[in-house]
Motif scaffolding. Structure first.
Motif, PDB file in Angstrom:
ATOM      1  N   LYS A 329     108.118 154.245 -29.972  1.00  0.00           N
ATOM      2  CA  LYS A 329     109.144 153.491 -29.246  1.00  0.00           C
ATOM      3  C   LYS A 329     108.975 153.636 -27.737  1.00  0.00           C
ATOM      4  CE  LYS A 329     112.735 154.004 -32.817  1.00  0.00           C
ATOM      5  NZ  LYS A 329     114.059 154.624 -33.113  1.00  0.00           N
ATOM      6  N   LYS A 332     105.739 151.829 -26.457  1.00  0.00           N
ATOM      7  CA  LYS A 332     105.933 150.380 -26.566  1.00  0.00           C
ATOM      8  C   LYS A 332     106.838 149.880 -25.438  1.00  0.00           C
ATOM      9  CE  LYS A 332     106.147 146.209 -28.260  1.00  0.00           C
ATOM     10  NZ  LYS A 332     105.029 145.251 -27.986  1.00  0.00           N
ATOM     11  N   GLU A 359     102.853 156.196 -43.221  1.00  0.00           N
ATOM     12  CA  GLU A 359     104.153 155.958 -42.579  1.00  0.00           C
ATOM     13  C   GLU A 359     103.976 155.593 -41.105  1.00  0.00           C
ATOM     14  OE1 GLU A 359     108.211 158.392 -41.289  1.00  0.00           O
ATOM     15  OE2 GLU A 359     106.661 159.392 -42.488  1.00  0.00           O
ATOM     16  N   ARG A 362     102.670 152.038 -40.482  1.00  0.00           N
ATOM     17  CA  ARG A 362     103.703 151.005 -40.574  1.00  0.00           C
ATOM     18  C   ARG A 362     104.535 150.945 -39.300  1.00  0.00           C
ATOM     19  NH1 ARG A 362     108.810 151.294 -41.178  1.00  0.00           N
ATOM     20  NH2 ARG A 362     108.758 153.507 -41.744  1.00  0.00           N
ATOM     21  N   ILE A 363     104.974 152.117 -38.817  1.00  0.00           N
ATOM     22  CA  ILE A 363     105.806 152.178 -37.618  1.00  0.00           C
ATOM     23  C   ILE A 363     105.070 151.597 -36.413  1.00  0.00           C
ATOM     24  CG2 ILE A 363     106.844 153.772 -35.945  1.00  0.00           C
ATOM     25  CD1 ILE A 363     107.436 155.634 -38.336  1.00  0.00           C
ATOM     26  N   THR A 364     103.807 151.942 -36.275  1.00  0.00           N
ATOM     27  CA  THR A 364     103.020 151.514 -35.118  1.00  0.00           C
ATOM     28  C   THR A 364     102.732 150.019 -35.159  1.00  0.00           C
ATOM     29  OG1 THR A 364     101.989 153.704 -35.132  1.00  0.00           O
ATOM     30  CG2 THR A 364     100.956 152.024 -33.760  1.00  0.00           C
ATOM     31  N   GLU A 365     102.348 149.523 -36.304  1.00  0.00           N
ATOM     32  CA  GLU A 365     102.060 148.096 -36.422  1.00  0.00           C
ATOM     33  C   GLU A 365     103.315 147.261 -36.256  1.00  0.00           C
ATOM     34  OE1 GLU A 365      98.032 148.215 -39.191  1.00  0.00           O
ATOM     35  OE2 GLU A 365      99.986 147.906 -40.158  1.00  0.00           O
ATOM     36  N   ASP A 366     104.452 147.760 -36.725  1.00  0.00           N
ATOM     37  CA  ASP A 366     105.718 147.049 -36.521  1.00  0.00           C
ATOM     38  C   ASP A 366     106.051 146.919 -35.035  1.00  0.00           C
ATOM     39  OD1 ASP A 366     106.048 146.736 -39.227  1.00  0.00           O
ATOM     40  OD2 ASP A 366     107.565 148.300 -39.463  1.00  0.00           O
ATOM     41  N   ALA A 367     105.562 147.879 -34.245  1.00  0.00           N
ATOM     42  CA  ALA A 367     105.806 147.840 -32.796  1.00  0.00           C
ATOM     43  C   ALA A 367     104.757 147.008 -32.056  1.00  0.00           C
ATOM     44  CB  ALA A 367     105.816 149.261 -32.238  1.00  0.00           C
ATOM     45  N   GLY A 368     103.803 146.428 -32.781  1.00  0.00           N
ATOM     46  CA  GLY A 368     102.780 145.608 -32.140  1.00  0.00           C
ATOM     47  C   GLY A 368     101.658 146.412 -31.525  1.00  0.00           C
TER      48      GLY A 368
END
Length: 451
Positions: A329, A332, A359, A362-368
């Motif tokens: 977060k 980003k 895990e 997923r978190i990193t890719e969701d943040a672009g």
């Protein structure tokens, strides 16, 4: 000495200078250019203080450390480095060819019994000399301490199934789309374990590719094994670089920027460009990361404002302490605030296993952002006790820079459990930087890999 063991041999100890992590060589190159005559000290810490060496382990360890004096870099190894890693400066490779450990004068090791007459106790290790001459001790010393413990103290284990276990882990990671490297040099059980792990991962890489799995094995941090198995050596920089510069200059407010400046001045913009953020807390680092990426390391003159920032020329960051989700977060938000739309990489390297990698992916890719993983102890020291079937727990051991240029060196990180160095200096630096104390539920270093 030969840079690989004889066929079928299971060597003990360390027999190659390149049996170390890549970032030790890159940092030694930078030290060679900028700080060749600065005196430093290093100190060993066992974070698992309830785990003790015995007298036999200590004697073996002392003998193996003395043997480091006989290790040197071969012509073949230098040629391979020059061909594979074209960022090393020619002058440094000439120096590396002449490099020798001098443990009899640089390494001081003692055994402190846990109580009077006890055969068990803690090992104390201190290293001193010029930064240039002592920087390569960390990885072999840690590997030797770990090997000594599991050779003489916790001995109820064997190598059976290690190759297969590494293969299975590698296949799971690649099937899930994870790009990862092997980072297990410092806390490996022994050389044979490391060898088996690499064999398993190489086989998994080939089979995963044939099945069309989206993930990949990017390489290994261990330079010797990279050469031996024909994969890329992976690594950029460690906390030590920023710790040393901060101690030498006694300028903690500008230490991150100076570290970046000297680094880019050694290797150029965009080379070895994964930035380690947490030496003095990630928020302080990001303030330096937004500055223009100056090549003028000889002065504090700021580059023209038209120059790209360090954040722009570095391909990404490495997360090594604190809460990974909060880190994603934070970076980003930072990139967005700097108007950087390029998809930057986040390399995770803090006590990973397969589930954590999936895990964090997923978190990193969701943040672009693009995730990558450096997996260490989970690969090279994952054993069960043969008698009771429970986990044979690894040592959590570190060697950190303790002084540079006659001043104490400290690390604060993003997690209270990873603070390192003189407590008064740590407190002072926190005040200077306005550091906000951080801790998280996954940050207990004493039980990092079990009890």
């Amino acid at each position: 000495m030969p840079d690989s063991p004889p066929d079928g041999a299971f060597p003990e100890g360390v027999f190659s200078v390149l049996d170390t992590d890549m970032y030790k060589l890159t940092m030694q190159n930078a030290v060679f250019k900028h700080f060749p005559n600065v005196d430093v000290t290093y100190k060993y810490t066992n974070r698992t203080s309830n785990m003790f060496l015995n007298q036999k382990a200590f004697e073996w360890l002392r003998t193996q450390i003395a043997k480091l004096a006989n290790v040197f870099v071969s012509d073949d190894e230098v040629s391979w480095l020059a061909h594979t890693c074209n960022f090393f400066t020619p002058e440094y490779l000439i120096f590396l060819k002449s490099f020798r450990f001098r443990p009899h004068e640089q390494v001081h090791i003692t055994f402190e019994p846990r109580e009077s007459g006890s055969q068990e106790g803690q090992v104390q290790i201190e290293v001193s000399g010029t930064w240039l001459d002592t920087i390569l001790y960390e990885i072999p010393l840690l590997a030797l301490v770990s090997e000594s413990y599991f050779k003489f103290c916790d001995t109820d284990w064997d190598h059976q199934g290690q190759k297969e276990k590494a293969y299975e882990k590698g296949m799971r990671l690649m099937k899930a789309g994870c790009s990862f490297s092997e980072f297990g040099s410092r806390r490996r059980r022994d050389y044979r374990t490391h060898e088996l792990v690499m064999q398993g991962l190489i086989e998994a890489s080939k089979d995963a590719a044939s099945k069309g799995y989206p993930g990949k094995l990017s390489g290994t941090s261990n330079v010797h094994f990279a050469k031996r198995f024909g994969v890329m050596p992976i690594g950029t920089v460690a906390h030590e670089w920023f710790m040393g510069i901060a101690a030498i200059t006694n300028d903690y407010k500008n230490a991150n920027e100076l570290g970046l400046q000297y680094w880019v001045g050694t290797f150029g913009r965009g080379t070895l460009s994964i930035a380690l953020t947490d030496t003095f807390g990630t928020p302080a680092f990001l303030e330096a990361f937004k500055k223009p990426a100056s090549l003028d390391y000889s002065t504090k003159v700021v580059a023209p404002t038209a120059s790209p920032s360090y954040a722009e020329v570095f391909t990404g960051t490495r997360q090594d302490s604190g809460d990974p989700a909060e880190f994603v977060k934070l970076v980003k938000k930072f990139y967005d605030g700097q108007g950087i739309s390029e998809r930057k990489t986040v390399v995770f390297s803090d006590s990973l296993d397969v589930e954590k990698c999936i895990e964090y992916k997923r978190i990193t890719e969701d943040a672009g952002l693009t995730p990558s993983f450096g997996i260490g102890t989970f690969f090279t020291n994952d054993f069960i006790n043969k008698t009771h079937g429970g986990k044979s727990v690894p040592l959590n051991i570190v060697i950190k820079l303790s002084s540079g240029g006659g001043r104490p060196a400290v690390k604060i990180s993003d997690n209270l459990g990873k603070n390192t160095g003189d407590s008064q200096e740590v407190a002072r630096v926190k005040r200077v930087l306005g550091y906000v104390e951080r801790d998280w539920e996954g940050g207990d270093e004493t039980t990092r890999w079990g009890r």
